[in-house]
Write a protein that holds these residues in place. Structure first.
Motif, PDB file in Angstrom:
ATOM      1  N   ALA A  65       0.922   5.339  11.938  1.00  0.00           N
ATOM      2  CA  ALA A  65       1.602   4.084  11.602  1.00  0.00           C
ATOM      3  C   ALA A  65       2.387   4.194  10.309  1.00  0.00           C
ATOM      4  N   SER A  86       2.003  -2.301   9.704  1.00  0.00           N
ATOM      5  CA  SER A  86       0.771  -1.645  10.126  1.00  0.00           C
ATOM      6  C   SER A  86      -0.307  -2.708  10.305  1.00  0.00           C
ATOM      7  N   GLU A  90      -4.644   3.026  11.306  1.00  0.00           N
ATOM      8  CA  GLU A  90      -3.415   3.817  11.321  1.00  0.00           C
ATOM      9  C   GLU A  90      -2.910   4.072  12.741  1.00  0.00           C
ATOM     10  N   LEU A  93       0.463  -0.545  15.335  1.00  0.00           N
ATOM     11  CA  LEU A  93       1.617  -1.221  14.761  1.00  0.00           C
ATOM     12  C   LEU A  93       1.581  -2.680  15.193  1.00  0.00           C
TER      13      LEU A  93
END
Length: 406
Positions: A65, A86, A90, A93
């Protein structure tokens, strides 16, 4: 995300205040002196936030991300409507639409958000999938921000396994008084919205037995789920402040009610849904959510008492929706007894019909519901792909990526 109230409303000027406990800026909510009945025929704005999984060519979640946002030039500072950000992990999105009055414009922007997310993912060799949980086994990577790392330390496995993606719908309200009146009236119908959106049958490589296992994972947070009726903004604020005062949660943004007053915008935020596999389902969800808010506001303005809300019954109805989706019975808010999912969804549409007609949304809702019943929601389609592929979860992810951008 910046949301606006209907044009007939006179909004106060927003200003920033500082949370004394955490030293973080927060936004004072805007207020309105207009009586709700003065705006009964004005379309409320509605906006949608969607969270997505980032996956690799093998269908596995990938922690890219930050790279994707940097490569696409996004600042990831919570830039508001139209932003790309974000999330907690991670491997995710998040997109956010602008507030819209016309449902067809919102539908276009939902697709645009998915396209922008994929363009960012393309830059780092990833793909965007509207999956509320990963079908394949994963180990999530917490975004390296102080607040998220604090949450990971405080909540252990609950935080470490929080690779789940939801859909949040914001609907404009005149002020906190109207907002709380809405919250006190929409609770019985939120489980039906969850059932429509269910899109997370797989968890850590196996069929969970639930249409929405995200709702099970999410229920681990101490403040998640349905609420009692509050009766006034003061009582709502006292409840939120009381939760923060326990020291169990980091701040008021960790008050994860199924529906809440936004701490930043003049909206009711409905947070109960899975991220929807198909963008049409996200549009349907937004139209029904606006209909619920408008119906509740009218009932309040007309002096119709709020229903008695029993959190233990609401929680059970929500569990049933997450377990069954649209495949089996749901709990009817009219009787609090089991009824076929098709009938309960019909009861919801009947409940908000006047609001849908006045917003010009009834035909769209009817058409989108027809598509959903004929094609199945996310959970049903994922299981069908799984069966057709002989149990290949990578094939499930591949199909999901295609439908995400349909």
């Amino acid at each position: 995300m910046t949301f606006t109230s209907p044009p007939a409303l006179t909004l106060g000027t927003p200003h920033r205040r500082r949370d004394a406990r955490h030293g973080r800026p927060s936004h004072a909510r805007r207020t309105c002196r207009a009586h709700p009945c003065e705006t009964a025929r004005v379309k409320r704005t509605v906006g949608v936030e969607e969270e997505f999984l980032l996956v690799g060519d093998d269908g596995q979640p990938v922690a890219r991300a930050a790279e994707a946002l940097e490569a696409s030039g996004s600042d990831d500072k919570g830039g508001g409507t139209g932003s790309l950000e974000s999330e907690f992990m991670e491997e995710q999105l998040e997109t956010a639409t602008h507030p819209r009055r016309e449902i067809d414009e919102l539908a276009t922007e939902i697709r645009d958000g998915r396209r922008r997310a994929q363009e960012a993912a393309d830059r780092v060799g990833a793909r965007v999938a509207a999956l509320s949980t990963s079908p394949l086994p994963f180990e999530g990577t917490t975004v390296s921000r102080l607040r998220y790392l604090e949450a990971r330390a405080a909540f252990g496995l609950t935080a470490r396994e929080q690779l789940t993606s939801g859909c949040h719908v914001h609907v404009a309200v005149a002020d906190d008084t109207e907002g709380v009146a809405v919250l006190d009236r929409i609770g019985p119908w939120l489980a039906t919205l969850l059932a429509l959106s269910t899109n997370s049958p797989f968890w850590q490589g196996q069929d969970s037995g639930y249409a929405s296992f995200r709702s099970q994972v999410w229920s681990r947070w101490p403040t998640s789920g349905p609420t009692r009726a509050f009766g006034s903004p003061e009582a709502y604020r006292a409840a939120v402040d009381g939760l923060v005062a326990t020291g169990t949660i980091l701040d008021e943004n960790m008050v994860y009610f199924d529906a809440r007053l936004s701490s930043r915008y003049p909206t009711v935020e409905i947070r109960v849904a899975d991220v929807c596999l198909d963008p049409d389902t996200a549009t349907l969800l937004a139209a029904l959510a606006r209909g619920l808010v408008e119906t509740a506001a009218r009932e309040s303005a007309d002096g119709t008492p709020a229903p008695e809300l029993r959190p233990e019954i609401l929680r059970t109805a929500s569990w049933r929706a997450g377990r069954s989706g649209l495949e089996e019975d749901l709990v009817s808010p009219l009787t609090w007894r089991p009824a076929p999912a098709h009938d309960v969804v019909g009861q919801l549409v009947a409940h908000v019909r006047d609001a849908l007609v006045d917003a010009g949304d009834l035909d769209a809702v009817t058409e989108l519901l027809g598509r959903l019943w004929s094609g199945g929601n996310g959970a049903a389609r994922q299981r069908a792909w799984h069966a057709a592929s002989g149990g290949d979860l990578r094939a499930v992810v591949e199909h999901a990526v295609e439908v995400t951008h349909s």
